[in-house]
Motif scaffolding. Structure first.
Motif, mmCIF file in Angstrom:
data_model
loop_
_atom_site.group_PDB
_atom_site.id
_atom_site.type_symbol
_atom_site.label_atom_id
_atom_site.label_comp_id
_atom_site.label_asym_id
_atom_site.label_seq_id
_atom_site.Cartn_x
_atom_site.Cartn_y
_atom_site.Cartn_z
ATOM 1 N N GLN A 170 -2.056 -1.760 -7.562
ATOM 2 C CA GLN A 170 -2.937 -2.762 -8.175
ATOM 3 C C GLN A 170 -3.813 -1.992 -9.157
ATOM 4 O OE1 GLN A 170 -3.093 -5.324 -3.992
ATOM 5 N NE2 GLN A 170 -4.921 -4.303 -4.711
ATOM 6 N N TYR B 132 -10.186 -14.595 -8.898
ATOM 7 C CA TYR B 132 -8.731 -14.629 -9.053
ATOM 8 C C TYR B 132 -8.417 -15.420 -10.320
ATOM 9 C CZ TYR B 132 -3.851 -15.466 -7.501
ATOM 10 O OH TYR B 132 -2.481 -15.530 -7.384
ATOM 11 N N ASP C 76 -1.394 -12.383 -12.458
ATOM 12 C CA ASP C 76 -2.429 -13.080 -11.674
ATOM 13 C C ASP C 76 -3.382 -12.071 -11.053
ATOM 14 O OD1 ASP C 76 -0.610 -12.143 -9.748
ATOM 15 O OD2 ASP C 76 -1.028 -13.789 -8.378
ATOM 16 N N SER D 37 -7.681 -6.239 -12.049
ATOM 17 C CA SER D 37 -6.905 -5.559 -11.010
ATOM 18 C C SER D 37 -5.550 -6.264 -10.962
ATOM 19 C CB SER D 37 -7.631 -5.676 -9.672
ATOM 20 O OG SER D 37 -6.902 -5.003 -8.669
ATOM 21 N N LYS E 172 -3.989 -13.064 4.453
ATOM 22 C CA LYS E 172 -4.950 -14.086 4.861
ATOM 23 C C LYS E 172 -5.541 -13.742 6.225
ATOM 24 C CE LYS E 172 -5.410 -17.688 2.311
ATOM 25 N NZ LYS E 172 -6.639 -17.865 1.499
ATOM 26 N N GLU F 108 -11.098 -4.125 0.462
ATOM 27 C CA GLU F 108 -10.415 -3.125 -0.348
ATOM 28 C C GLU F 108 -11.452 -2.091 -0.774
ATOM 29 O OE1 GLU F 108 -6.631 -5.276 -2.435
ATOM 30 O OE2 GLU F 108 -8.562 -5.886 -3.223
ATOM 31 N N TYR G 13 -11.985 0.639 -3.533
ATOM 32 C CA TYR G 13 -11.465 1.172 -4.788
ATOM 33 C C TYR G 13 -11.978 2.605 -4.900
ATOM 34 C CZ TYR G 13 -10.582 -3.660 -6.498
ATOM 35 O OH TYR G 13 -10.151 -4.955 -6.687
ATOM 36 N N TYR H 73 -7.464 -22.788 -10.370
ATOM 37 C CA TYR H 73 -8.057 -21.611 -11.020
ATOM 38 C C TYR H 73 -8.022 -21.724 -12.537
ATOM 39 C CZ TYR H 73 -7.296 -19.971 -6.262
ATOM 40 O OH TYR H 73 -7.285 -19.872 -4.900
#
Ligand code: THG
Length: 368
Positions: free
Chosen positions: A61, A93, A106, A120, A197, A202, A204, A263
């Motif tokens: 990513q 997102y 996406d 990302s 889910k 995360e 980074y 979105y």
């Protein structure tokens, strides 16, 4: 065993050696970088993600940084979602689209600073795209790849572990929001996010020379939760209805077909790539949409597919199966169906598999 030949085009993540040491069994390529796909025991990896905590090398990513006076302006030109209200430390997102409204990536967009954004990204070339649009619009933005490598900590025990490591404040972090932090001299961003889910975070890594150190630190702190190396899990992400760009999408897919309509902000105005096409698609009504398919025959092949499999209804092709996996929760073979409006949830369809026609039932997503 056939292997992939390395070259300067096939990048290694900062956690590559750690995943080798932890027994990685297979990789795929994603954004020209190796992404672990198995540590040799898919079922154990699945249940660890569902019931415990799992550590994933998701450096694939990769980050596309927009920095400069016009960074916010360029980001909005690229995004058919309103980003003007984003705060520093917030992520969103975003369905990136081309001029025809076709999905081309996406990513998660992170607002790092007033004049700095990171995409990302999923598996396509956003650098090329962002630089091209920047140069065409003659904007003042530098587009580069920052030193950053995401590591995901996923599963119901991830929050306890990350609170142990970073402090109780992580429990107040909202989804996709992030904060700067330092662990034992290792600079990171801590974000509540991840491609599952089951909840999680995360990290980074902001100094790519410290990958092994960060990996080992988390493994050590996670021992009491029985943490182990894992990777984005096909079974879990399909059960959960998470999209894989390039897998579940083709060169014609628009966000409305694949449940990403929420979105897209159709009320936006101005120079936004794809917006007028998206308005038209929305008005006319998208031709395809996404459902789940559950195979009737429990013994069907559940291995991943190389190409979309035609779906027929009353002997007419109505769409394609875009992925396939065993669902540990449903104890059935499942997949995503990208189908025309002629069929609806509840319909029985036929799927052209490598072993001939198989019957399946269409259901609403997510499966679980
Ligand atoms: N994390 C980060 N970067 C990424 C991914 C990630 N880049 C590539 C890829 N994954 C992008 N795709 C997704 C797809 C789904 C989600 C995140 C990234 C996701 N979706 C939730 C859902 O669909 O329910 C929530 C979306 C929302 O509510 O806004 O999390 O995983 N850093």
């Amino acid at each position: 065993m056939i292997s992939i030949s390395p070259s300067a085009r096939t990048l290694r993540s900062p956690y590559y050696q750690s995943t080798i040491d932890d027994g990685v069994a297979s990789f795929t390529l994603y954004n020209s970088m190796f992404l672990p796909t198995s540590f040799g025991n898919p079922e154990a990896e699945y249940w660890r993600l569902i019931n415990g905590v799992s550590l994933w090398d998701v450096a694939v990513q990769r980050q596309v940084q927009l920095k400069g006076r016009d960074a916010a302006k360029l980001a909005q030109i690229l995004c058919p979602r309103n980003i003007s209200n984003m705060r520093i430390g917030q992520g969103k997102y975003i369905p990136l689209c081309n001029h025809s409204g076709v999905l081309i990536n996406d990513p998660v967009l992170l607002k790092i600073d007033e004049d700095c954004f990171w995409f990302s990204i999923a598996d396509s070339d956003v650098w090329l795209w962002a630089r091209t649009i920047n140069d065409e619009r003659q904007l003042d933005v530098e587009i580069s790849e920052p030193s950053a490598a995401p590591l995901a900590i996923q599963g119901p025990k991830a929050e306890m572990l990350v609170a142990d490591i970073c402090g109780e404040w992580v429990k107040d972090l909202k989804f996709f929001w992030f904060k700067h932090f330092e662990i034992d001299g290792i600079p990171i961003l801590v974000a509540r996010s991840g491609y599952s889910k089951q909840g999680g975070f995360e990290f980074y890594l902001l100094d790519k020379t410290k990958g092994t150190k960060l990996w080992n630190y988390i493994k050590e702190a996670g021992k009491k939760y029985d943490i182990s190396a894992g990777c984005p899990n096909l079974s879990e992400r399909v059960e959960s209805g998470l999209l894989s760009f390039g897998g579940d999408t083709d060169h014609l897919t628009n966000p409305f077909e694949i449940r990403l309509g929420d979105y897209v902000d159709l009320s936006l105005e101005g120079d936004i790539i794809g917006l007028s096409a998206l308005k038209k698609i929305h008005q006319e009504g998208p031709k395809r949409y996404q459902l789940g398919a559950v195979f009737e025959d429990e013994t069907s092949n559940s291995s991943p597919i190389f190409e979309w499999m035609p779906i027929t209804h009353k002997e007419k092709q109505v769409g394609s199966l875009t992925n396939r996996t065993w669902s540990y929760k449903l104890e059935r073979v499942i997949g995503f169906a990208l189908v025309s409006r002629e069929v609806v949830a509840g319909d029985h369809i036929m799927i052209e598999t490598e072993a001939g026609l198989k019957e399946a039932k269409l259901v609403d997503l997510p499966f679980v």
